[in-house]
Scaffold this motif. Structure first.
Motif, short mmCIF file in Angstrom:
data_model
loop_
_atom_site.label_atom_id
_atom_site.label_comp_id
_atom_site.label_asym_id
_atom_site.label_seq_id
_atom_site.Cartn_x
_atom_site.Cartn_y
_atom_site.Cartn_z
N GLY A 26 -109.32 30.47 62.61
CA GLY A 26 -110.63 31.00 62.25
C GLY A 26 -110.50 32.13 61.25
N LYS A 27 -111.57 32.91 61.13
CA LYS A 27 -111.61 34.01 60.17
C LYS A 27 -111.25 35.31 60.86
CE LYS A 27 -114.45 36.15 56.60
NZ LYS A 27 -115.77 36.18 55.90
N ARG A 28 -110.16 35.92 60.38
CA ARG A 28 -109.72 37.20 60.93
C ARG A 28 -110.85 38.23 60.77
NH1 ARG A 28 -105.46 37.25 58.41
NH2 ARG A 28 -106.20 38.38 56.58
N GLY A 29 -111.08 39.01 61.81
CA GLY A 29 -112.14 40.00 61.78
C GLY A 29 -113.44 39.49 62.37
N GLU A 30 -113.58 38.16 62.40
CA GLU A 30 -114.76 37.56 63.02
C GLU A 30 -114.38 36.76 64.25
OE1 GLU A 30 -117.16 35.36 60.29
OE2 GLU A 30 -117.27 37.00 58.82
N ASP A 31 -113.40 35.85 64.11
CA ASP A 31 -113.00 35.01 65.23
C ASP A 31 -111.91 35.64 66.09
OD1 ASP A 31 -114.69 32.68 64.63
OD2 ASP A 31 -113.50 32.61 62.81
N PHE A 32 -111.22 36.63 65.57
CA PHE A 32 -110.23 37.41 66.32
C PHE A 32 -109.94 38.67 65.51
CE2 PHE A 32 -107.92 34.63 63.46
CZ PHE A 32 -106.92 35.43 62.93
N SER A 33 -109.36 39.66 66.16
CA SER A 33 -108.94 40.87 65.46
C SER A 33 -107.42 40.93 65.42
CB SER A 33 -109.49 42.12 66.16
OG SER A 33 -109.04 42.20 67.50
N ALA A 34 -106.88 41.54 64.35
CA ALA A 34 -105.44 41.53 64.15
C ALA A 34 -105.01 42.82 63.46
CB ALA A 34 -105.02 40.33 63.31
N GLY A 35 -104.29 43.66 64.17
CA GLY A 35 -103.81 44.90 63.56
C GLY A 35 -103.55 45.98 64.58
N MET A 36 -103.76 47.23 64.16
CA MET A 36 -103.53 48.39 65.02
C MET A 36 -104.73 49.33 64.93
SD MET A 36 -100.56 51.33 64.75
CE MET A 36 -101.37 52.16 63.38
N ALA B 297 -110.61 61.49 78.40
CA ALA B 297 -111.39 60.48 79.11
C ALA B 297 -112.27 59.67 78.18
CB ALA B 297 -112.26 61.14 80.19
N ASN B 298 -112.41 60.12 76.95
CA ASN B 298 -113.35 59.48 76.03
C ASN B 298 -112.71 59.25 74.66
OD1 ASN B 298 -115.99 59.49 77.64
ND2 ASN B 298 -115.33 61.63 77.80
N PRO B 299 -111.80 58.29 74.57
CA PRO B 299 -111.18 58.00 73.28
C PRO B 299 -112.21 57.63 72.22
CG PRO B 299 -109.99 56.93 75.06
CD PRO B 299 -111.25 57.46 75.66
N ARG B 300 -111.94 58.06 71.00
CA ARG B 300 -112.85 57.83 69.87
C ARG B 300 -112.08 57.12 68.77
NH1 ARG B 300 -113.97 61.12 65.41
NH2 ARG B 300 -112.60 62.72 66.29
N ALA B 301 -112.52 55.91 68.44
CA ALA B 301 -111.85 55.14 67.40
C ALA B 301 -112.01 55.82 66.05
CB ALA B 301 -112.41 53.72 67.34
N ILE B 302 -110.87 56.04 65.35
CA ILE B 302 -110.92 56.73 64.06
C ILE B 302 -110.26 55.94 62.93
CG2 ILE B 302 -111.05 59.03 65.10
CD1 ILE B 302 -108.04 59.35 64.40
N GLY B 303 -109.52 54.89 63.26
CA GLY B 303 -108.85 54.15 62.20
C GLY B 303 -108.43 52.77 62.65
N PHE B 304 -108.25 51.86 61.70
CA PHE B 304 -107.77 50.51 62.00
C PHE B 304 -106.97 50.01 60.81
CE2 PHE B 304 -108.26 45.82 62.23
CZ PHE B 304 -107.70 45.63 63.48
N MET B 305 -105.77 49.50 61.09
CA MET B 305 -104.95 48.88 60.06
C MET B 305 -104.91 47.39 60.34
SD MET B 305 -100.88 49.34 59.15
CE MET B 305 -100.38 48.12 60.39
N GLU B 306 -105.61 46.61 59.51
CA GLU B 306 -105.60 45.16 59.66
C GLU B 306 -104.36 44.60 58.99
OE1 GLU B 306 -109.13 42.11 59.62
OE2 GLU B 306 -108.48 42.45 57.55
N VAL B 307 -103.79 43.54 59.56
CA VAL B 307 -102.66 42.87 58.95
C VAL B 307 -103.06 41.44 58.59
CG1 VAL B 307 -100.95 44.28 60.15
CG2 VAL B 307 -101.68 42.11 61.17
N GLY C 294 -101.63 39.51 64.04
CA GLY C 294 -101.71 40.81 64.67
C GLY C 294 -100.35 41.41 64.99
N LEU C 295 -100.37 42.47 65.77
CA LEU C 295 -99.17 43.16 66.21
C LEU C 295 -98.93 42.88 67.69
CD1 LEU C 295 -99.62 46.71 64.59
CD2 LEU C 295 -98.78 44.60 63.56
#
Length: 408
Positions: A109-119, A128-138, A142-143
């Motif tokens: 499928g399409k990466r980012g839509e049908d699955f996610s791949a990266g870090m 207690a409340n992690p906040r997403a600040i970055g994403f490295m797509e490969v 995935g990793l």
């Protein structure tokens, strides 16, 4: 109160089913909170463990429903989590571990839509409340696993388009909101897109590398062990490659360097039910001469019960990796042993390792991990040992156990 099937020098402290998300894999503990990666639940469970007798799930960060996030790392108030297409949901246990093919992520499928791949990178200043600040797509699927202790570079196994399986990539973490790949290394034969052809059968794939003093100790499943010089992160350089599969059964999974003693502990993972593969081992290597590592001993096989007749996956899985800030020892080795629970070994005499402790949890009452060829037996997966000897232990089905190491 959890009553183990057996215990020696380890006592029970607390347990949680993680709010019904019991499918725990890798666990990290930071500032009184445990972060547990999952496969089936598709996200990261955050558990308040400040009172270890009463651990309390307080948050859950979901990811794409077709990907898993089994492995993670914490340091410097940051949490790094892998995201990868869940191939185990598509393959049998034997097929997943049995071989490799050139990766073409578009077939899923399409990466980012049908699955996610990266870090993905989270800020955990508020634990207690992690906040997403970055994403490295490969560009791939995935990793699988990361090693990062807070320095400039992280080291990950990556399943990239054009390769036959996971290779090593080096990630620059100078800006955690924009991590970038700066280097990679693979065993010659893995880069199918460049015309390379594997000279092996079975699955040669990087599980992960542990890095100490600019040397990466990388485990390649049926491809054995490589020792790499990573002083130049853009161009890792091979020091030596050793493989003992065959005649032994492969599954090389985790390598723990003990540089103060010039030793290396290497665990081969049991990947199938014990009646479907040979017994796997945990090896002790002498690495005084890095280009010539020599195996000098193996850890004892647990014998407090007849685990072979019990069935299921009986053999090594993970090692406590002596991370900065955790329990660190060059003589006491903590390991998970799947159906045999947690095992502790003393290698004061590296030629004669001795088992000095164990804790075997009861069988799960709820099965989270799809069986797909795996027997219904406990699967103790990972552990993190804190400085005070508290042990945080995950299970594929039964959540998070907190135990106390009572030995010396």
């Amino acid at each position: 109160m959890i009553r183990p099937e057996g215990a020696h020098n380890i006592s029970f402290v607390g347990h949680t089913d993680q709010g019904g998300r019991g499918d725990g894999v890798q666990v990290m503990v930071s500032r009184g909170h445990a972060y547990v990666g999952t496969r089936v639940s598709r996200g990261v469970v955050v558990t308040d463990v400040r009172d270890p007798r009463s651990p309390r799930p307080v948050n859950f960060m979901p990811i794409h429903p077709n990907s898993w996030c089994m492995h993670l790392q914490t340091a410097n108030d940051l949490l790094l989590c892998i995201e990868e297409l869940d191939l185990k949901a598509l393959l049998s246990q034997k097929d997943y571990y049995g071989g490799s093919n050139q990766v073409d992520s578009a077939r899923y499928g399409k990466r980012g839509e049908d699955f996610s791949a990266g870090m993905r990178v989270y800020d955990i200043a508020d634990p207690a409340n992690p906040r997403a600040i970055g994403f490295m797509e490969v560009e791939g699927l995935g990793l699988h696993r990361i090693w990062w202790t807070g320095g400039r570079h992280a080291y990950a196994s990556a399943l990239l388009d054009g390769f036959v399986d996971h290779i090593l990539i080096v990630i620059d973490m100078a800006d955690p909101t924009k991590p970038i790949e700066v280097g990679r290394w693979w065993i010659p034969g893995m880069n199918a897109a460049a015309g390379e052809t594997p000279h092996w059968t079975g699955r040669w794939a990087l599980h992960h590398a542990v890095v100490q003093d600019d040397i990466a100790y990388a485990s390649w499943r049926n491809g054995g062990l490589t020792i790499l010089d990573v002083k130049n992160p853009a161009a890792p350089d091979l020091i030596v490659h050793r493989n003992w599969c065959p005649p032994f059964g492969g599954g090389t999974h985790s390598a723990l360097p003990l540089h103060d003693r010039d030793l290396l502990v290497v665990a081969d993972e049991a990947t199938l039910n014990i009646d479907q593969e040979q017994m796997k081992r945990t090896w002790v290597f002498d690495i005084r001469e890095k280009p010539n590592p020599i195996s000098i001993a193996t850890m004892p096989t647990p014998m407090d019960q007849d685990y072979v007749s019990m069935g299921g996956q009986f053999g090594p899985h993970n090692l406590h990796e002596n991370r900065p800030g955790s329990f660190q020892s060059s003589t006491t080795i903590f390991a998970t042993w799947q159906s045999a629970g947690v095992r502790v070994f003393n290698i004061a005499d590296p030629y004669r390792p001795a088992e000095v402790g164990y804790f075997v949890p009861p069988q799960p009452t709820k099965w989270m991990e799809p069986m797909r060829g795996r027997a219904k037996i406990r699967h103790t997966a990972d552990l993190f040992v804190a400085r005070d000897g508290l042990m945080y232990v995950t299970d594929y089905d039964a959540g998070l156990y907190i135990l106390q190491w009572d030995g010396k």
